[in-house]
Design a protein around this motif. Structure first.
Motif, PDB file in Angstrom:
ATOM      1  N   TRP A 144      77.912 -35.608  46.033  1.00 38.38           N
ATOM      2  CA  TRP A 144      78.932 -36.072  45.087  1.00 38.38           C
ATOM      3  C   TRP A 144      79.409 -37.489  45.400  1.00 38.38           C
ATOM      4  O   TRP A 144      79.778 -38.241  44.484  1.00 38.38           O
ATOM      5  CB  TRP A 144      80.100 -35.092  44.977  1.00 38.38           C
ATOM      6  CG  TRP A 144      80.956 -34.860  46.190  1.00 38.38           C
ATOM      7  CD1 TRP A 144      80.883 -33.809  47.048  1.00 38.38           C
ATOM      8  CD2 TRP A 144      82.044 -35.673  46.657  1.00 38.38           C
ATOM      9  NE1 TRP A 144      81.838 -33.909  48.024  1.00 38.38           N
ATOM     10  CE2 TRP A 144      82.573 -35.044  47.808  1.00 38.38           C
ATOM     11  CE3 TRP A 144      82.627 -36.858  46.224  1.00 38.38           C
ATOM     12  CZ2 TRP A 144      83.649 -35.576  48.530  1.00 38.38           C
ATOM     13  CZ3 TRP A 144      83.696 -37.397  46.935  1.00 38.38           C
ATOM     14  CH2 TRP A 144      84.191 -36.748  48.069  1.00 38.38           C
ATOM     15  N   GLY A 188      69.564 -29.844  32.354  1.00 42.40           N
ATOM     16  CA  GLY A 188      69.497 -29.262  33.686  1.00 42.40           C
ATOM     17  C   GLY A 188      69.566 -27.744  33.656  1.00 42.40           C
ATOM     18  O   GLY A 188      68.811 -27.057  34.346  1.00 42.40           O
ATOM     19  N   VAL A 189      70.464 -27.207  32.848  1.00 38.87           N
ATOM     20  CA  VAL A 189      70.580 -25.747  32.743  1.00 38.87           C
ATOM     21  C   VAL A 189      69.293 -25.148  32.174  1.00 38.87           C
ATOM     22  O   VAL A 189      68.753 -24.166  32.696  1.00 38.87           O
ATOM     23  CB  VAL A 189      71.787 -25.373  31.863  1.00 38.87           C
ATOM     24  CG1 VAL A 189      71.780 -23.881  31.574  1.00 38.87           C
ATOM     25  CG2 VAL A 189      73.092 -25.769  32.551  1.00 38.87           C
ATOM     26  N   PRO A 236      65.718 -33.655  33.992  1.00 38.82           N
ATOM     27  CA  PRO A 236      65.938 -32.764  35.139  1.00 38.82           C
ATOM     28  C   PRO A 236      64.725 -31.894  35.456  1.00 38.82           C
ATOM     29  O   PRO A 236      64.399 -31.669  36.622  1.00 38.82           O
ATOM     30  CB  PRO A 236      67.139 -31.918  34.697  1.00 38.82           C
ATOM     31  CG  PRO A 236      67.852 -32.758  33.695  1.00 38.82           C
ATOM     32  CD  PRO A 236      66.774 -33.484  32.967  1.00 38.82           C
ATOM     33  N   GLY A 286      76.282 -25.235  38.728  1.00 34.87           N
ATOM     34  CA  GLY A 286      75.664 -26.501  39.116  1.00 34.87           C
ATOM     35  C   GLY A 286      76.675 -27.470  39.702  1.00 34.87           C
ATOM     36  O   GLY A 286      76.399 -28.157  40.692  1.00 34.87           O
ATOM     37  N   ALA A 287      77.868 -27.533  39.087  1.00 35.61           N
ATOM     38  CA  ALA A 287      78.912 -28.404  39.619  1.00 35.61           C
ATOM     39  C   ALA A 287      79.338 -27.963  41.015  1.00 35.61           C
ATOM     40  O   ALA A 287      79.564 -28.793  41.911  1.00 35.61           O
ATOM     41  CB  ALA A 287      80.109 -28.410  38.670  1.00 35.61           C
ATOM     42  N   LEU A 298      76.600 -24.307  34.108  1.00 39.71           N
ATOM     43  CA  LEU A 298      77.107 -25.650  34.372  1.00 39.71           C
ATOM     44  C   LEU A 298      78.124 -25.631  35.514  1.00 39.71           C
ATOM     45  O   LEU A 298      78.131 -26.513  36.380  1.00 39.71           O
ATOM     46  CB  LEU A 298      77.753 -26.239  33.109  1.00 39.71           C
ATOM     47  CG  LEU A 298      76.809 -26.688  31.995  1.00 39.71           C
ATOM     48  CD1 LEU A 298      77.604 -27.083  30.763  1.00 39.71           C
ATOM     49  CD2 LEU A 298      75.952 -27.859  32.460  1.00 39.71           C
ATOM     50  N   LYS A 327      68.782 -23.956  41.186  1.00 35.16           N
ATOM     51  CA  LYS A 327      69.758 -24.959  40.723  1.00 35.16           C
ATOM     52  C   LYS A 327      69.197 -26.373  40.783  1.00 35.16           C
ATOM     53  O   LYS A 327      69.930 -27.338  40.587  1.00 35.16           O
ATOM     54  CB  LYS A 327      71.031 -24.879  41.583  1.00 35.16           C
ATOM     55  CG  LYS A 327      71.785 -23.553  41.467  1.00 35.16           C
ATOM     56  CD  LYS A 327      73.056 -23.571  42.315  1.00 35.16           C
ATOM     57  CE  LYS A 327      73.850 -22.293  42.131  1.00 35.16           C
ATOM     58  NZ  LYS A 327      73.116 -21.103  42.621  1.00 35.16           N
ATOM     59  N   THR A 380      73.697 -34.928  27.024  1.00 35.42           N
ATOM     60  CA  THR A 380      72.634 -33.934  26.897  1.00 35.42           C
ATOM     61  C   THR A 380      72.051 -33.529  28.237  1.00 35.42           C
ATOM     62  O   THR A 380      71.532 -32.418  28.380  1.00 35.42           O
ATOM     63  CB  THR A 380      71.517 -34.479  25.984  1.00 35.42           C
ATOM     64  OG1 THR A 380      72.090 -35.013  24.803  1.00 35.42           O
ATOM     65  CG2 THR A 380      70.534 -33.385  25.599  1.00 35.42           C
ATOM     66  N   VAL A 381      72.108 -34.413  29.232  1.00 30.83           N
ATOM     67  CA  VAL A 381      71.412 -34.140  30.493  1.00 30.83           C
ATOM     68  C   VAL A 381      71.959 -32.898  31.193  1.00 30.83           C
ATOM     69  O   VAL A 381      71.226 -32.177  31.878  1.00 30.83           O
ATOM     70  CB  VAL A 381      71.475 -35.381  31.417  1.00 30.83           C
ATOM     71  CG1 VAL A 381      72.871 -35.556  32.009  1.00 30.83           C
ATOM     72  CG2 VAL A 381      70.421 -35.282  32.511  1.00 30.83           C
ATOM     73  N   LEU A 382      73.237 -32.592  31.007  1.00 26.90           N
ATOM     74  CA  LEU A 382      73.805 -31.386  31.610  1.00 26.90           C
ATOM     75  C   LEU A 382      73.101 -30.126  31.087  1.00 26.90           C
ATOM     76  O   LEU A 382      72.754 -29.225  31.850  1.00 26.90           O
ATOM     77  CB  LEU A 382      75.303 -31.309  31.319  1.00 26.90           C
ATOM     78  CG  LEU A 382      76.162 -32.434  31.905  1.00 26.90           C
ATOM     79  CD1 LEU A 382      77.575 -32.342  31.366  1.00 26.90           C
ATOM     80  CD2 LEU A 382      76.170 -32.352  33.419  1.00 26.90           C
ATOM     81  N   PHE A 383      72.877 -30.100  29.781  1.00 27.29           N
ATOM     82  CA  PHE A 383      72.199 -28.950  29.192  1.00 27.29           C
ATOM     83  C   PHE A 383      70.712 -28.959  29.521  1.00 27.29           C
ATOM     84  O   PHE A 383      70.097 -27.906  29.657  1.00 27.29           O
ATOM     85  CB  PHE A 383      72.442 -28.941  27.680  1.00 27.29           C
ATOM     86  CG  PHE A 383      73.895 -28.871  27.326  1.00 27.29           C
ATOM     87  CD1 PHE A 383      74.572 -27.664  27.359  1.00 27.29           C
ATOM     88  CD2 PHE A 383      74.610 -30.018  26.992  1.00 27.29           C
ATOM     89  CE1 PHE A 383      75.924 -27.589  27.052  1.00 27.29           C
ATOM     90  CE2 PHE A 383      75.955 -29.959  26.689  1.00 27.29           C
ATOM     91  CZ  PHE A 383      76.617 -28.739  26.725  1.00 27.29           C
TER      92      PHE A 383
END
Length: 336
Positions: A217, A62-63, A118, A206-207, A203, A334, A57-60
């Motif tokens: 990284w 962040g967005v 985030p 962000g990557a 996403l 970002k 869930t943390v990826l979403f």
């Protein structure tokens, strides 16, 4: 001096009170699972379900934290966590809780924490002038760590005296207070993107930002290894080994010693600004080996407490420099 900034005061107040409850919850949950007849494997599955939900869930989170008002993300997550933890508390107190039920609620709480995390991290930069950012990062962590010292110190005692359900009820109440604090924050929303993009596109952007910074990284990879080899030890084997050897209250004391290390590290970081902060922090991160080594090798409590302290001290000095480096080097759109 930082507390003259109203929004920073509210941010730190909400984050601190939720840290207090959040430090009580894992101790209470661990012994709640064991009291229901769960094994080490059962406890491991509950912890793993929470962690998996958080990671996905943390990826979403962040967005969404770069698209929506961050204080709204934080307020909504805290209000929902108040409800979910309240359900867990009532179930444990009423005697109708089960391990599958705790697993499902753990997944829900993992998702809620990841949606707000985030935004919470990115919010610090919005509440203080740039000249105060370094002190603000260290000061916020110091307040949260102090709250966690208190929480871990009383968690084992609360569980032993009143049971896991009442301890988790306190955690639920702290989320309600945090939701009020976050709802009162008034800062500008992040800049709207010039063109609408999909969540997958964000996403990808962000990557790309992560891989644009070699230090970022590389240290994310280091964190992957750290949590892979240590997360299970702390969350699953820790309360079992320490609880069986020294009593349940001793696990709370060990976590309190860990947090005292965080506080001392935070105090040092208020004054110490190494020229190569991430290099120094990564070297000090090796002190985190002291805690699991003490759990594995010692049959006395005091080496365990010293090992926990050294773990917290090294990790905090790394974390302050890590957080500050991200705040200073990643673009606002970002940051979450």
């Amino acid at each position: 001096g930082l507390l003259r900034h109203r929004d920073y005061r509210l941010l730190v107040s909400g984050a601190t009170v939720s840290s207090l409850g959040g430090s009580i919850a894992p101790v209470a949950l661990a012994f709640g699972v064991l009291d229901l007849g769960g094994s080490a494997t059962d406890l491991g599955l509950v912890v793993a379900a929470y962690a998996l939900a958080e990671v996905v869930t943390v990826l979403f989170g962040g967005v969404l934290g770069d698209r929506l008002p961050r204080q709204v993300m934080m307020q909504g997550s805290s209000a929902a966590a108040f409800l979910t933890q309240g359900v867990v508390a009532v179930a444990l107190i009423g005697g109708w809780a089960s391990i599958p039920m705790l697993t499902v609620m753990g997944i829900a709480n993992g998702c809620l924490g990841a949606l707000a995390g985030p935004s919470s991290s990115a919010m610090t930069r919005q509440t203080v002038p740039p000249a105060d950012l370094a002190t603000a990062v260290a000061g916020r962590r110091l307040c949260q760590n102090f709250a966690q010292v208190v929480g871990f110190s009383v968690a084992g005692v609360l569980v032993a005296a009143f049971g896991s359900g009442w301890a988790i009820a306190i955690d639920a109440a702290t989320y309600a207070v945090a939701a009020v604090c976050f709802g009162l924050i008034r800062v500008a929303a992040p800049p709207a993107p010039e063109t609408r993009s999909s969540m997958l596109s964000d996403l990808g952007a962000g990557a790309a930002e992560v891989f644009r910074h070699t230090w970022l990284w590389l240290l994310i990879g280091q964190a992957l290894l750290y949590h892979l080899f240590f997360g299970g030890v702390l969350g699953v084997l820790g309360p079992i080994v320490v609880g069986d050897s020294f009593g349940r209250a001793a696990w709370g004391w060990a976590l309190a010693a860990l947090m005292v290390g965080f506080i001392v590290g935070g105090l040092v970081s208020l004054r110490w600004r190494p020229r190569h902060g991430l290099y120094a922090g990564t070297a000090l991160l090796s002190l985190t080996a002291a805690f699991p080594l003490a759990m594995a090798l010692s049959d006395q409590l005091w080496p365990l407490l010293i090992g926990a302290f050294l773990h917290g001290f090294g990790l905090e000095l790394f974390s302050v420099n890590w957080d500050l480096s991200i705040q200073q080097n990643v673009a606002e759109d970002k940051l979450a």
